[in-house]
Design a protein around this motif. Structure first.
Motif, mmCIF file in Angstrom:
data_model
loop_
_atom_site.group_PDB
_atom_site.id
_atom_site.type_symbol
_atom_site.label_atom_id
_atom_site.label_comp_id
_atom_site.label_asym_id
_atom_site.label_seq_id
_atom_site.Cartn_x
_atom_site.Cartn_y
_atom_site.Cartn_z
ATOM 1 N N ALA A 1 0.880 -1.258 -0.022
ATOM 2 C CA ALA A 1 -0.089 -0.022 -0.085
ATOM 3 C C ALA A 1 0.860 1.136 0.047
ATOM 4 O O ALA A 1 1.759 1.463 1.190
ATOM 5 C CB ALA A 1 -0.935 -0.133 1.183
ATOM 6 N N THR A 2 0.920 1.764 -0.944
ATOM 7 C CA THR A 2 1.964 3.108 -1.050
ATOM 8 C C THR A 2 1.146 4.216 -2.177
ATOM 9 O O THR A 2 0.478 3.721 -3.211
ATOM 10 C CB THR A 2 3.252 2.558 -1.687
ATOM 11 N N GLU A 3 1.619 5.425 -1.912
ATOM 12 C CA GLU A 3 1.303 6.459 -2.876
ATOM 13 C C GLU A 3 2.103 6.347 -4.144
ATOM 14 O O GLU A 3 1.843 7.153 -5.012
ATOM 15 C CB GLU A 3 1.354 7.744 -2.264
ATOM 16 N N LYS A 4 3.435 5.683 -3.923
ATOM 17 C CA LYS A 4 4.297 5.794 -4.939
ATOM 18 C C LYS A 4 4.228 4.677 -6.269
ATOM 19 O O LYS A 4 4.871 3.851 -6.603
ATOM 20 C CB LYS A 4 5.516 5.351 -4.449
ATOM 21 N N THR A 5 3.039 4.941 -6.699
ATOM 22 C CA THR A 5 2.278 4.074 -7.895
ATOM 23 C C THR A 5 1.268 4.713 -8.420
ATOM 24 O O THR A 5 0.479 5.668 -8.007
ATOM 25 C CB THR A 5 1.912 2.651 -7.312
ATOM 26 N N ASP A 6 0.862 4.521 -9.592
ATOM 27 C CA ASP A 6 -0.472 4.925 -10.308
ATOM 28 C C ASP A 6 -1.556 3.945 -10.148
ATOM 29 O O ASP A 6 -2.860 4.247 -10.623
ATOM 30 C CB ASP A 6 -0.098 5.296 -11.847
ATOM 31 N N GLN A 7 -1.335 2.603 -9.876
ATOM 32 C CA GLN A 7 -2.335 1.688 -9.894
ATOM 33 C C GLN A 7 -3.200 1.915 -8.570
ATOM 34 O O GLN A 7 -2.743 1.987 -7.499
ATOM 35 C CB GLN A 7 -1.749 0.221 -9.949
ATOM 36 N N SER A 8 -4.356 1.931 -8.696
ATOM 37 C CA SER A 8 -5.602 2.062 -7.835
ATOM 38 C C SER A 8 -5.850 0.652 -7.111
ATOM 39 O O SER A 8 -5.706 -0.580 -7.553
ATOM 40 C CB SER A 8 -6.814 2.466 -8.159
ATOM 41 N N VAL A 9 -6.128 0.572 -5.589
ATOM 42 C CA VAL A 9 -6.289 -0.848 -5.170
ATOM 43 C C VAL A 9 -7.563 -1.472 -5.693
ATOM 44 O O VAL A 9 -7.783 -2.683 -5.575
ATOM 45 C CB VAL A 9 -6.747 -0.601 -3.624
ATOM 46 N N TYR A 10 -8.313 -0.660 -6.450
ATOM 47 C CA TYR A 10 -9.720 -1.243 -7.214
ATOM 48 C C TYR A 10 -9.151 -1.846 -8.625
ATOM 49 O O TYR A 10 -10.023 -2.778 -8.934
ATOM 50 C CB TYR A 10 -10.448 -0.195 -7.357
ATOM 51 N N GLU A 11 -7.940 -1.677 -8.794
ATOM 52 C CA GLU A 11 -7.427 -2.634 -9.994
ATOM 53 C C GLU A 11 -6.738 -3.908 -9.676
ATOM 54 O O GLU A 11 -6.318 -4.531 -10.513
ATOM 55 C CB GLU A 11 -6.548 -1.758 -10.942
ATOM 56 N N VAL A 12 -6.647 -4.129 -8.355
ATOM 57 C CA VAL A 12 -5.701 -5.140 -7.804
ATOM 58 C C VAL A 12 -6.794 -6.509 -7.648
ATOM 59 O O VAL A 12 -7.960 -6.363 -7.115
ATOM 60 C CB VAL A 12 -5.096 -5.129 -6.558
ATOM 61 N N ASP A 13 -6.551 -7.444 -8.354
ATOM 62 C CA ASP A 13 -7.226 -8.857 -7.923
ATOM 63 C C ASP A 13 -7.122 -9.234 -6.692
ATOM 64 O O ASP A 13 -5.809 -10.029 -6.390
ATOM 65 C CB ASP A 13 -6.835 -9.851 -9.285
#
Length: 245
Positions: free
Chosen positions: A175-187
């Motif tokens: 869990a990090t702000e250093k990414t563009d991926q949302s948690v809602y995109e994680v399987d």
């Protein structure tokens, strides 16, 4: 329930030799004693944090009893090892979910995370022996007793856990702000370990590099970040949503 407390050289040595789960040992500064040397040596072998403090601190901790230069706090819970945690979890379900606490320092945040984790059927919490918040009476209180219903594992190094989890094909999500991926995109419909970082620094550099997935929660207001226990709760309920849909 309060954390057990012991003081005095002999009781502390007996606890160490009996492999009781000691969270932390306080030793008086600038005092030389063979018994204290043995306590420090055994604490080092067992990866127990030792803090060197003035005598006034020990007097306060022991309520002016005969502490002989040492005071120890024994954990209110028993811990499981990482091997048993994973084996037991996979024996019960195909897609267990774990939380790795990476150097969190606030016992209330840890307690709040444990409470939400138990409510969302998380299979285990992994935290550090040193460098993280102790599991004490405040943790128990904040968890409202949930801590007694979920396995807790203490480890020496997060990186060793991540290597071990990789061998089990567990998806590790930082869990990090250093990414563009949302948690809602994680399987989350697969074996997963969620890594939550410390209140000030976030997920450590090594853990961030080793994590298979990096994800963040959307921040729509002016505030740049959430409290770690709140963020963890939001992610856990996204996991629940996915697994129940």
């Amino acid at each position: 329930m309060k954390t057990s407390e012991i003081y005095g050289i002999k009781p502390t040595l007996e606890a160490l030799h009996a492999n009781q789960t000691i969270d932390k040992i306080f030793v008086q500064k600038n005092i030389k004693n063979e018994g204290l040397k043995e306590i420090i040596h055994l604490a080092s072998e067992q990866h127990i944090a030792v803090s060197y403090v003035p005598v006034e601190k020990l007097n306060k901790l022991s309520k002016n009893n005969n502490h002989q230069g040492v005071f120890a706090k024994i954990s209110p819970i028993s811990y499981v090892n990482i091997e048993d945690l994973l084996e037991n979890s996979f024996s019960k379900k195909e897609d267990p979910f774990f939380i790795i606490l990476d150097e969190l320092s606030d016992v209330r945040n840890v307690g709040a995370i444990i409470r939400t984790a138990e409510c969302t059927n998380v299979d285990g919490i992994i935290t550090l022996k040193q460098g993280g918040a102790a599991i004490n009476d405040q943790t128990v209180k904040t968890s409202t007793g949930a801590i007694f219903n979920i396995p807790i594992c203490k480890v020496d190094h997060i990186k060793d856990v991540l290597f071990y989890m990789d061998s089990y094909q567990i998806q590790t999500v930082a869990a990090t702000e250093k990414t563009d991926q949302s948690v809602y995109e994680v399987d989350f419909n697969k074996p997963t370990a969620l890594i939550m970082g410390s209140e000030g620094k976030g997920v450590s550099k090594n853990a961030l590099q080793m994590a298979k997935v990096k994800a963040k929660l959307p921040m729509l207001g002016e505030t740049s970040s959430l409290n770690v226990s709140v963020a963890c709760g939001a992610i856990l309920y996204e996991m629940v949503r996915q697994r129940q849909s």
